[in-house]
Design a protein around this motif. Structure first.
Motif, PDB file in Angstrom:
ATOM      1  N   GLN A 176      -7.124   8.897  15.047  1.00 37.01           N
ATOM      2  CA  GLN A 176      -8.424   9.459  14.691  1.00 37.01           C
ATOM      3  C   GLN A 176      -9.376   8.401  14.147  1.00 37.01           C
ATOM      4  OE1 GLN A 176      -8.595  12.194  11.336  1.00 37.01           O
ATOM      5  NE2 GLN A 176     -10.315  13.304  12.242  1.00 37.01           N
ATOM      6  N   PHE A 177      -8.873   7.502  13.307  1.00 35.86           N
ATOM      7  CA  PHE A 177      -9.746   6.547  12.605  1.00 35.86           C
ATOM      8  C   PHE A 177      -9.750   5.152  13.231  1.00 35.86           C
ATOM      9  CE2 PHE A 177      -9.410   9.823   9.402  1.00 35.86           C
ATOM     10  CZ  PHE A 177     -10.613   9.760   8.724  1.00 35.86           C
ATOM     11  N   GLY A 178      -9.086   4.984  14.365  1.00 33.54           N
ATOM     12  CA  GLY A 178      -8.944   3.657  14.957  1.00 33.54           C
ATOM     13  C   GLY A 178     -10.249   2.928  15.226  1.00 33.54           C
ATOM     14  N   LYS A 179     -11.317   3.673  15.504  1.00 37.67           N
ATOM     15  CA  LYS A 179     -12.612   3.051  15.776  1.00 37.67           C
ATOM     16  C   LYS A 179     -13.528   3.054  14.551  1.00 37.67           C
ATOM     17  CE  LYS A 179     -12.504   4.211  20.711  1.00 37.67           C
ATOM     18  NZ  LYS A 179     -13.188   4.905  21.831  1.00 37.67           N
ATOM     19  N   CYS A 180     -12.983   3.483  13.418  1.00 38.65           N
ATOM     20  CA  CYS A 180     -13.801   3.626  12.203  1.00 38.65           C
ATOM     21  C   CYS A 180     -13.457   2.552  11.179  1.00 38.65           C
ATOM     22  CB  CYS A 180     -13.580   5.009  11.597  1.00 38.65           C
ATOM     23  SG  CYS A 180     -13.976   6.373  12.701  1.00 38.65           S
ATOM     24  N   VAL A 181     -13.385   1.323  11.610  1.00 38.45           N
ATOM     25  CA  VAL A 181     -12.946   0.254  10.713  1.00 38.45           C
ATOM     26  C   VAL A 181     -14.112  -0.659  10.343  1.00 38.45           C
ATOM     27  CG1 VAL A 181     -10.583   0.288  11.564  1.00 38.45           C
ATOM     28  CG2 VAL A 181     -12.270  -1.159  12.695  1.00 38.45           C
ATOM     29  N   GLY A 182     -13.911  -1.412   9.286  1.00 39.42           N
ATOM     30  CA  GLY A 182     -14.905  -2.381   8.856  1.00 39.42           C
ATOM     31  C   GLY A 182     -16.227  -1.747   8.509  1.00 39.42           C
ATOM     32  N   SER A 183     -17.302  -2.371   8.925  1.00 34.52           N
ATOM     33  CA  SER A 183     -18.634  -1.900   8.566  1.00 34.52           C
ATOM     34  C   SER A 183     -18.968  -0.554   9.186  1.00 34.52           C
ATOM     35  CB  SER A 183     -19.679  -2.933   8.994  1.00 34.52           C
ATOM     36  OG  SER A 183     -19.615  -3.165  10.395  1.00 34.52           O
ATOM     37  N   GLY A 184     -18.190  -0.127  10.185  1.00 32.48           N
ATOM     38  CA  GLY A 184     -18.453   1.165  10.823  1.00 32.48           C
ATOM     39  C   GLY A 184     -17.770   2.333  10.157  1.00 32.48           C
ATOM     40  N   ALA A 185     -17.019   2.091   9.073  1.00 36.88           N
ATOM     41  CA  ALA A 185     -16.225   3.156   8.455  1.00 36.88           C
ATOM     42  C   ALA A 185     -17.073   4.325   7.976  1.00 36.88           C
ATOM     43  CB  ALA A 185     -15.413   2.587   7.298  1.00 36.88           C
ATOM     44  N   SER A 186     -18.166   4.035   7.294  1.00 36.70           N
ATOM     45  CA  SER A 186     -18.970   5.108   6.713  1.00 36.70           C
ATOM     46  C   SER A 186     -19.760   5.888   7.759  1.00 36.70           C
ATOM     47  CB  SER A 186     -19.925   4.554   5.659  1.00 36.70           C
ATOM     48  OG  SER A 186     -20.818   3.617   6.236  1.00 36.70           O
ATOM     49  N   ALA A 187     -19.906   5.334   8.970  1.00 35.98           N
ATOM     50  CA  ALA A 187     -20.690   5.996  10.016  1.00 35.98           C
ATOM     51  C   ALA A 187     -19.890   7.048  10.777  1.00 35.98           C
ATOM     52  CB  ALA A 187     -21.243   4.955  10.990  1.00 35.98           C
ATOM     53  N   CYS A 188     -18.587   7.107  10.567  1.00 35.87           N
ATOM     54  CA  CYS A 188     -17.723   8.050  11.297  1.00 35.87           C
ATOM     55  C   CYS A 188     -17.733   9.415  10.601  1.00 35.87           C
ATOM     56  CB  CYS A 188     -16.311   7.504  11.387  1.00 35.87           C
ATOM     57  SG  CYS A 188     -16.139   6.111  12.516  1.00 35.87           S
TER      58      CYS A 188
END
Length: 566
Positions: A176-188
């Motif tokens: 679920q969170f594989g693409k929500c890392v680094g600076s993109g975390a809060s945008a998911c």
């Protein structure tokens, strides 16, 4: 006694007495009210207790802390120890074994890869993880098979029960969170508002800063639990209304953090519909001093960062004078009664780790005035001190709550007595304790001179709590304003002692280091100004069974065992 020896005893799993469930979901709906509404269900993007506890209904760590502070297994098959081989003899690694057959609420298997991913997610330097201190000292993580996680530490780690232990450090689903890392975390948004979990409930609907609707997780590991088919966690309002909704009207089954004047709370309980539950842990109401300049005259991206030291509070004498002017005994009596104790410590418990620090307990107005004189702040014609033509004025913020506003008003008066002008600001708690990177009003962003709130740490060892105040954990634009070191405190010696604490096994030496670290950020520097050691005070309906108040982990720690009293 060495902590290595203690691990042998702490490793025993805690057997929780099973309840007599007819079947999963047989008790209908349970209604929970948190007057501080959750703003996210991802605890790695918020330090707010309201968010941590709401998410604990859905996502879980490998292990938790019971009501006595003892570690017990959740997703883990057992608690690692030196005796069972789970903790290496050199204390530089810990091996966790997952319970076989565990599934996420979407029916897919939980594996060691999910655990490793979660650590990588939090430790990503661009992610701004709000719980980074719990991953202190980790060098690498191996996953030799789907059920095994091996955590390697850079130094011997006598207390490995930080990462993945307690509600502050749960496991996220990699898929679920594989693409929500680094600076993109809060945008998911979809992921952060609806995490797939292994807990007793799964998310049906999340309305940020309002409510969470959940249903029993069909893949929960105990086929008879939870007893409730549905759970609704309602947020907003105020503490008095939340307490009243349980104790007087019976609309809700559980009310968290009933921060209400003690006499008013007793009056509500007299209605006979519910019970007040209390317990002391590590919850401290305190004032945080901003060591950086929050002036709106500075450019965004530089405001409230280490690039601009605070023009007033960088002087330790001013911070100390502000502390000396406060009557902590009166605050305790007014705000908490028997559910509070005046304190000078950030770490008030367990007793082994509590510093013998009582110097702040006596109010000293004249001493505070003298300190400000020495610091060059001279009284002006209007009584407000000035220095180099600049008045001694502070913006003091906190969350909306009657007790906190009473505290603000009293502290403003005491500071007025010593020549400090204070502007008071109250922020909606859902915003103040939220993790919205775009909001100027979160306690992490700290666009004020001083702020007041309370929080606590999971478990009975303060190491990860104290590790929050190392230099690299200061919130800033590069971390999406996440980070536990809200004061922007930075002392290389403090950082060095945190590393030393992490590798120290002897319990006496650990206690000495913890006390020294506590003192460095409290009585030695007045970066943090503790006020009251607060007992947790919540309430539950007489028709809700199985509630056991836990001051060492999430209050909702055993919600899977809650039942409807017939």
């Amino acid at each position: 006694m060495r902590l290595k020896t203690l691990m042998l005893g702490a490793a025993a799993s805690v057997a929780l007495a099973p309840a007599a469930f007819a079947e999963r979901g047989s008790d209908g709906q349970v209604n929970i009210i948190y007057w501080q509404a959750p703003s996210t269900l991802n605890p790695y993007l918020s330090s707010g207790t309201k968010d941590l506890e709401a998410s604990s209904l859905v996502i879980e760590p490998l292990a938790g802390f019971d009501e006595k502070g003892v570690v017990f297994p959740r997703l883990a098959a057992e608690i690692p120890s030196v005796e069972n081989g789970g903790i290496s003899q050199d204390l530089k690694s810990v091996t966790w074994k997952l319970k076989p057959g565990l599934k996420w609420s979407d029916g897919t298997p939980l594996t060691s890869e999910d655990v490793k991913f979660t650590a990588d997610y939090c430790m990503n330097p661009e992610g701004g993880c709000a719980q980074l201190a719990r991953y202190e000292g980790i060098d690498s993580i191996e996953t030799p098979d789907p059920l095994t996680v091996v955590i390697h530490f850079r130094e011997p780690r006598p207390n490995p029960f930080t990462a993945f232990t307690g509600a502050q450090s749960p496991v996220l689903q990699k898929a679920q969170f594989g693409k929500c890392v680094g600076s993109g975390a809060s945008a998911c948004t979809a992921e952060n508002f609806g995490p797939i979990g292994t807990g007793p409930f799964r998310v049906v609907e999340f309305r940020t800063n309002d409510s969470v609707t959940l249903e029993a997780n069909p893949n929960y590991r105990d086929p008879q639990k939870p007893a409730f088919a549905k759970a609704v966690l309602k947020g907003g309002g105020d503490a008095a209304a939340a307490a009243r909704a349980v104790l007087e009207t019976g609309e809700f089954d559980y009310a968290w953090n009933t921060l209400v004047p003690p006499d008013a709370l007793k009056g509500m309980a007299a209605a006979g519909k519910g019970k007040i539950v209390t317990g002391f842990g590590t919850l401290v109401e305190r004032i945080e001093m901003n060591l950086t300049d929050p002036s709106p005259d500075l450019p965004e991206g530089e405001r409230a960062t280490a690039r601009h030291p605070h023009p007033i509070l960088s002087d330790e004498r001013v911070r100390r004078a502000l502390s000396m002017a406060i009557d902590r005994t009166l605050l305790t009596e007014i705000g908490f009664g028997d559910a509070g104790r005046p304190t000078c410590n950030l770490v008030p418990a367990p007793e082994t780790f509590a510093s013998d620090n009582t110097g702040c307990l006596e109010q000293d107005i004249e001493g505070a005035k003298k300190l400000l004189d020495e610091a060059g702040w001279a009284p002006g014609a209007d009584g407000i001190r000035q220095k180099d033509g600049k008045p001694l004025e502070l913006l003091f913020q906190s969350s909306v709550n009657p007790i906190r506003q009473d505290f603000q008003a009293l502290i403003k008066q005491w500071w007025q007595e010593i020549g400090v002008a204070t502007e008071l600001k109250s922020v909606d708690p859902s915003v103040f304790f939220g993790g919205d990177a775009g909001s100027p009003d979160t306690f992490q962003r700290f666009y004020a001179d001083v702020e007041m709130y309370a929080n606590n740490f999971d478990g009975t060892d303060p190491e990860p709590y104290l590790a929050r105040y190392t230099c690299e954990k200061a919130p800033g634009p590069e971390s999406q304003w996440q980070g536990e070191n809200v004061n922007r405190y930075c002392d290389p010696e403090y950082d060095r002692l945190i590393v030393e604490l992490g590798k120290t096994a002897d319990i006496g030496q650990r206690a000495d280091l913890a006390k020294r670290l506590n003192d460095m950020i409290t009585k030695d520097s007045m970066t943090i100004v503790p006020l009251v050691d607060r007992g947790r005070v919540s309430a539950h309906s007489n028709r809700l069974g199985g509630v056991i108040l836990n001051t060492w982990d999430s209050e909702l720690w055993n919600v899977a065992d809650w039942t409807r009293v017939k």
